[in-house]
Design a protein around this motif. Structure first.
Motif, short mmCIF file in Angstrom:
data_model
loop_
_atom_site.label_atom_id
_atom_site.label_comp_id
_atom_site.label_asym_id
_atom_site.label_seq_id
_atom_site.Cartn_x
_atom_site.Cartn_y
_atom_site.Cartn_z
N UNK A 1 145.32 -24.76 -23.85
CA UNK A 1 146.27 -23.72 -23.06
C UNK A 1 145.87 -22.40 -23.89
N UNK A 2 145.83 -21.35 -22.90
CA UNK A 2 145.50 -20.23 -22.90
C UNK A 2 146.74 -18.98 -22.77
N UNK A 3 147.08 -18.34 -23.63
CA UNK A 3 148.25 -17.30 -23.12
C UNK A 3 147.71 -16.17 -23.10
N UNK A 4 147.83 -15.29 -22.05
CA UNK A 4 147.40 -13.89 -21.71
C UNK A 4 148.42 -13.15 -22.43
N UNK A 5 147.93 -12.22 -23.38
CA UNK A 5 148.90 -10.83 -23.89
C UNK A 5 147.86 -9.92 -24.13
N UNK A 6 148.01 -8.92 -23.08
CA UNK A 6 147.29 -7.82 -23.30
C UNK A 6 147.74 -6.59 -23.94
N UNK A 7 147.82 -6.90 -25.56
CA UNK A 7 148.69 -6.17 -26.27
C UNK A 7 149.67 -6.74 -27.08
N UNK A 8 150.28 -5.93 -27.88
CA UNK A 8 151.43 -6.55 -28.74
C UNK A 8 152.73 -5.53 -28.84
N UNK A 9 152.56 -4.54 -28.09
CA UNK A 9 153.54 -3.65 -27.83
C UNK A 9 154.23 -3.45 -26.66
N UNK A 10 155.63 -3.08 -26.38
CA UNK A 10 156.14 -2.70 -25.05
C UNK A 10 155.31 -1.63 -24.20
N UNK A 11 154.68 -0.79 -25.03
CA UNK A 11 153.73 0.39 -24.42
C UNK A 11 152.78 -0.45 -23.92
N UNK A 12 152.03 -1.11 -24.34
CA UNK A 12 150.84 -1.93 -24.15
C UNK A 12 150.86 -2.70 -23.05
N UNK A 13 151.94 -3.34 -23.11
CA UNK A 13 152.21 -4.25 -22.03
C UNK A 13 152.76 -3.35 -20.73
N UNK A 14 153.25 -2.40 -20.86
CA UNK A 14 153.52 -1.38 -19.76
C UNK A 14 152.38 -0.85 -19.03
#
Length: 320
Positions: free
Chosen positions: A115-128
């Motif tokens: 299983x792979x979980x995509x998370x391109x960043x670790x802050x709300x700003x990076x997610x936005x």
């Protein structure tokens, strides 16, 4: 050219074209409204699965250009794929958007290999900036909760995928430390323009690729660095076969599994012509998909990159 097997050993099967992440580093938000395909029908899915039985299928991704967990039937379909090809590596990729406890329970008990979980960043700003369709607070709570439960069972390998090159080096070090502290592997995927379909300049300055792959296409012969034309088949949810996972515009359609078999399409003249084009043995238009793709490289560049990666790995292994 590499030996071509009689049947694809790796398959991506798009059971649904839906995805709610709206990633700015993905063509899906722009291209998917133009698609005519949506959810794969049961008869078509069963027709495809039946052709996998008894074949040397080594890797199956039950998704393509979308999030598999947006398919309400995905867990039954994963079980069906596993039963048909029990020795195949079955891998799923998703985001924290779909990892709420109810789905997480089913995901932990699914017959997956990875299983792979995509998370391109670790802050709300990076997610936005990178994943505007995903609510940061909910996603991170889902991911943290899932990791805790996964660590108790560890039914299959788990990794977090983060596109690398989007953030300054200091931010990347913090991202690495964050996931290391949570006890999960971080998989760094080099950011690219998805065959010139994403304008990376809108994301600000990206760091250069430090590997030999940055040289791209110096001279023929060429190749896809991930063997998308010689090992993989990419099946859209309406049964059409696309060239690869970069073909968001559905530009290169190689056949239709509603009327043909996997083997018929895989060994067809259309596939042979495309493989010649990928290699550089046949002429292509300047806008041919592979000509725009960062994964389309010279064989010499690929060989040097493999050697460089092996040397780096050897340096990390202590001599006994």
């Amino acid at each position: 050219m590499a030996d071509i097997p009689d049947f694809p050993t790796h398959l991506q099967i798009q059971t649904t074209s839906a995805c709610g992440a709206a990633c700015s580093i993905c063509p899906h938000p722009v291209e998917s409204p133009k698609w005519s395909n949506g959810l794969m029908s049961d008869p078509l899915f069963d027709r495809i699965v039946d052709q996998l039985r008894g074949r040397d299928v080594r890797y199956i991704s039950p998704y393509l250009m979308a999030d598999p967990l947006s398919d309400r039937k995905i867990f039954d379909r994963i079980a069906t794929l596993h039963a048909a090809a029990p020795d195949a590596h079955v891998e799923v990729s998703t985001t924290g958007k779909y990892l709420a406890p109810g789905l997480a329970d089913r995901l932990l008990s699914a017959p997956l290999s990875e299983l792979r979980i995509s998370s391109h960043g670790i802050t709300a700003e990076e997610y936005a900036r990178t994943m505007p369709g995903v609510d940061f607070d909910k996603a991170m709570a889902h991911i943290r909760g899932f990791i805790e439960r996964w660590q108790q069972q560890q039914p299959y390998p788990l990794s977090v995928v983060c596109l690398w090159g989007l953030f300054p080096a200091e931010r990347e070090r913090r991202i690495e430390a964050f996931w290391k502290e949570l006890g999960v592997e971080l998989s760094k995927w080099r950011v690219n323009s998805r065959a010139d379909q994403v304008d990376l300049t809108v994301l600000g300055e990206t760091s250069p690729d430090p590997t030999p792959y940055a040289e791209g296409r110096r001279e023929p012969p060429y190749r896809c660095r991930f063997d998308r034309d010689t090992q993989w088949m990419h099946i859209l949810s309406d049964g059409r076969v696309a060239l690869c996972c970069m073909d968001y515009g559905q530009e290169v359609i190689l056949g239709d599994l509603r009327t043909k078999t996997i083997e018929d399409i895989w060994t067809s003249d259309a596939y042979r012509r495309v493989r010649d084009q990928v290699r550089g043995d046949a002429a292509t238009r300047p806008d041919f998909l592979c000509n725009r793709c960062d994964w389309h490289v010279s064989e010499s560049v690929h060989e040097r990159a493999i050697l460089a990666a092996a040397d780096e790995q050897n340096e990390l292994v202590p001599v006994k």
